[in-house]
Design a protein around this motif. Structure first.
Motif, mmCIF file in Angstrom:
data_model
loop_
_atom_site.group_PDB
_atom_site.id
_atom_site.type_symbol
_atom_site.label_atom_id
_atom_site.label_comp_id
_atom_site.label_asym_id
_atom_site.label_seq_id
_atom_site.Cartn_x
_atom_site.Cartn_y
_atom_site.Cartn_z
ATOM 1 N N ARG A 97 0.860 -1.175 0.000
ATOM 2 C CA ARG A 97 0.000 0.000 0.000
ATOM 3 C C ARG A 97 0.905 1.236 0.000
ATOM 4 O O ARG A 97 2.063 1.180 0.424
ATOM 5 C CB ARG A 97 -0.913 0.009 1.225
ATOM 6 N N VAL A 98 0.381 2.331 -0.480
ATOM 7 C CA VAL A 98 1.152 3.576 -0.568
ATOM 8 C C VAL A 98 0.639 4.564 0.472
ATOM 9 O O VAL A 98 -0.571 4.824 0.555
ATOM 10 C CB VAL A 98 1.046 4.193 -1.983
ATOM 11 N N GLU A 117 21.408 -3.325 -14.724
ATOM 12 C CA GLU A 117 22.856 -3.248 -14.518
ATOM 13 C C GLU A 117 23.220 -3.211 -13.038
ATOM 14 O O GLU A 117 24.244 -3.774 -12.633
ATOM 15 C CB GLU A 117 23.415 -1.992 -15.210
ATOM 16 N N THR A 118 22.408 -2.561 -12.223
ATOM 17 C CA THR A 118 22.754 -2.347 -10.812
ATOM 18 C C THR A 118 21.788 -2.994 -9.828
ATOM 19 O O THR A 118 22.122 -3.157 -8.650
ATOM 20 C CB THR A 118 22.802 -0.843 -10.501
ATOM 21 N N GLY A 119 20.599 -3.342 -10.274
ATOM 22 C CA GLY A 119 19.573 -3.862 -9.368
ATOM 23 C C GLY A 119 18.772 -2.777 -8.666
ATOM 24 O O GLY A 119 17.843 -3.069 -7.911
ATOM 25 N N LYS A 120 19.095 -1.522 -8.915
ATOM 26 C CA LYS A 120 18.400 -0.411 -8.280
ATOM 27 C C LYS A 120 16.930 -0.352 -8.721
ATOM 28 O O LYS A 120 16.625 -0.470 -9.906
ATOM 29 C CB LYS A 120 19.090 0.913 -8.650
ATOM 30 N N ILE A 121 16.032 -0.184 -7.750
ATOM 31 C CA ILE A 121 14.623 0.035 -8.063
ATOM 32 C C ILE A 121 14.473 1.501 -8.449
ATOM 33 O O ILE A 121 14.634 2.393 -7.620
ATOM 34 C CB ILE A 121 13.720 -0.301 -6.859
ATOM 35 N N THR A 122 14.218 1.753 -9.721
ATOM 36 C CA THR A 122 14.179 3.135 -10.206
ATOM 37 C C THR A 122 12.783 3.748 -10.168
ATOM 38 O O THR A 122 12.639 4.964 -10.207
ATOM 39 C CB THR A 122 14.716 3.227 -11.638
ATOM 40 N N ALA A 123 11.761 2.893 -10.102
ATOM 41 C CA ALA A 123 10.390 3.411 -10.050
ATOM 42 C C ALA A 123 9.450 2.303 -9.590
ATOM 43 O O ALA A 123 9.759 1.116 -9.723
ATOM 44 C CB ALA A 123 9.952 3.944 -11.417
ATOM 45 N N CYS A 124 8.297 2.705 -9.066
ATOM 46 C CA CYS A 124 7.262 1.756 -8.647
ATOM 47 C C CYS A 124 5.951 2.168 -9.315
ATOM 48 O O CYS A 124 5.598 3.357 -9.317
ATOM 49 C CB CYS A 124 7.088 1.789 -7.124
ATOM 50 N N LEU A 136 4.090 5.838 -12.768
ATOM 51 C CA LEU A 136 5.316 5.375 -12.122
ATOM 52 C C LEU A 136 5.809 6.412 -11.116
ATOM 53 O O LEU A 136 6.002 7.585 -11.454
ATOM 54 C CB LEU A 136 6.400 5.122 -13.170
ATOM 55 N N ILE A 137 5.989 5.968 -9.879
ATOM 56 C CA ILE A 137 6.544 6.842 -8.839
ATOM 57 C C ILE A 137 8.067 6.761 -8.930
ATOM 58 O O ILE A 137 8.642 5.686 -8.717
ATOM 59 C CB ILE A 137 6.101 6.405 -7.433
ATOM 60 N N PRO A 138 8.764 7.855 -9.259
ATOM 61 C CA PRO A 138 10.227 7.817 -9.327
ATOM 62 C C PRO A 138 10.827 7.475 -7.967
ATOM 63 O O PRO A 138 10.274 7.818 -6.918
ATOM 64 C CB PRO A 138 10.599 9.241 -9.748
ATOM 65 N N ALA A 139 11.961 6.801 -7.966
ATOM 66 C CA ALA A 139 12.598 6.366 -6.723
ATOM 67 C C ALA A 139 12.926 7.528 -5.803
ATOM 68 O O ALA A 139 12.935 7.374 -4.572
ATOM 69 C CB ALA A 139 13.860 5.572 -7.039
ATOM 70 N N ASN A 140 13.188 8.708 -6.387
ATOM 71 C CA ASN A 140 13.550 9.840 -5.529
ATOM 72 C C ASN A 140 12.360 10.400 -4.750
ATOM 73 O O ASN A 140 12.525 11.274 -3.901
ATOM 74 C CB ASN A 140 14.223 10.958 -6.335
ATOM 75 N N MET A 141 11.151 9.866 -5.024
ATOM 76 C CA MET A 141 9.970 10.272 -4.267
ATOM 77 C C MET A 141 9.649 9.274 -3.151
ATOM 78 O O MET A 141 8.739 9.494 -2.358
ATOM 79 C CB MET A 141 8.759 10.396 -5.199
ATOM 80 N N ASN A 155 3.728 15.032 -2.319
ATOM 81 C CA ASN A 155 3.422 15.522 -3.671
ATOM 82 C C ASN A 155 3.789 14.503 -4.755
ATOM 83 O O ASN A 155 4.045 14.872 -5.902
ATOM 84 C CB ASN A 155 4.165 16.832 -3.932
ATOM 85 N N PHE A 156 3.800 13.217 -4.429
ATOM 86 C CA PHE A 156 4.271 12.210 -5.389
ATOM 87 C C PHE A 156 3.448 12.183 -6.666
ATOM 88 O O PHE A 156 3.970 11.882 -7.748
ATOM 89 C CB PHE A 156 4.285 10.817 -4.732
ATOM 90 N N GLU A 157 2.154 12.488 -6.571
ATOM 91 C CA GLU A 157 1.312 12.419 -7.766
ATOM 92 C C GLU A 157 1.746 13.414 -8.832
ATOM 93 O O GLU A 157 1.602 13.157 -10.032
ATOM 94 C CB GLU A 157 -0.151 12.638 -7.397
#
Length: 249
Positions: A97-98, A117-124, A136-141, A155-157
């Motif tokens: 859940r978010v 390449e790195t396994g980093k989750i870049t977005a959800c 897609l929610i960017p990882a920096n959010m 403000n993720f939306e």
């Protein structure tokens, strides 16, 4: 970039030993840094335990297969304490859940984007509670990857990225930037792809014993560095597996 669903189900292929090591069944996430640390590989037999491959040992993730240099990179889960610790944390991301920083529950996650390449989750990939909106929610959010809960900025939306856009690292860090590049995909037969990868793996390695044709002609001498010509000769003489098994870095 790959969706989790594009990785789970792929066969794991060993480049050096020319063997299939099983299919990817799941991923193991480190919630502290938002990175996929391991891929879970199906057991060799129904009565055996599941296995793991560290993401660092993944040579490539194509459309048709995951490759690794040697089969020894796939190990039993119980032999990796760090992986067991992560499995106990049971952070799945998909299905979470978010919740915003201020405590508002807003929809859920049904997919995630992984940098192969790195396994980093870049977005959800977020789906609103009424299923009328997605993005897609960017990882920096993302503030916290928790068990059953993804905590995000209020403000993720406003930072959502359209799934139809190319998912690139610089796009995720700056949702206003959209790249129109075509990703490289593997459309050929996975076994042919695997064979090509294996041949590239051999070139430059050191031969550890003389490799001869059935007639006694030398294909490669002990101490030689493998060349493309040697690989071609080995294939023609049906000695490719022998050459593969008798090289070192």
């Amino acid at each position: 970039m790959k969706f989790k669903d594009q990785i789970v189900g792929l066969p794991v292929l060993s480049i050096a030993e020319v063997v299939t090591l099983g299919k990817v069944e799941d991923v193991v996430i480190n919630p502290d840094n938002g990175v996929v640390e391991y891929l879970v590989v199906e057991p060799e037999a129904w009565y055996k335990e599941h296995r793991l491959i560290s993401f660092r040992d993944v040579a490539g993730i194509g459309e048709d297969a995951v490759t690794t240099e040697i089969k020894a990179n796939v190990v039993d889960i119980t032999s990796v304490p760090a992986a067991l610790d992560l499995l106990q944390k049971d952070v799945q991301v998909v299905g979470s859940r978010v919740m915003t920083r201020k405590g508002k529950i807003n929809g859920s996650i049904d997919e995630m984007v992984i940098d192969e390449e790195t396994g980093k989750i870049t977005a959800c990939r977020w789906v609103a509670g009424d299923h009328q909106k997605t993005g897609l929610i960017p990882a920096n959010m993302v503030i916290t990857f928790g068990k059953g809960m993804l905590v995000v900025e209020d403000n993720f939306e406003s930072a959502l990225v359209d799934e139809a856009s190319e998912i690139k690292t610089d796009l995720i860090s700056d949702p206003a930037v959209v790249k129109n590049e075509t990703p490289t995909v593997i459309n050929e037969d996975p076994l042919q792809f695997f064979e090509d990868q294996q041949k590239q793996y051999l070139i430059g390695r050191t031969v550890t014993t003389d490799i001869l044709t059935d007639d006694g002609d030398i294909i490669a001498a002990k101490g030689d560095k493998v060349t493309q010509e040697m690989v071609d000769k080995a294939v023609a003489a049906d000695k490719f597996v022998e050459l593969t098994l008798n090289t070192r870095e």
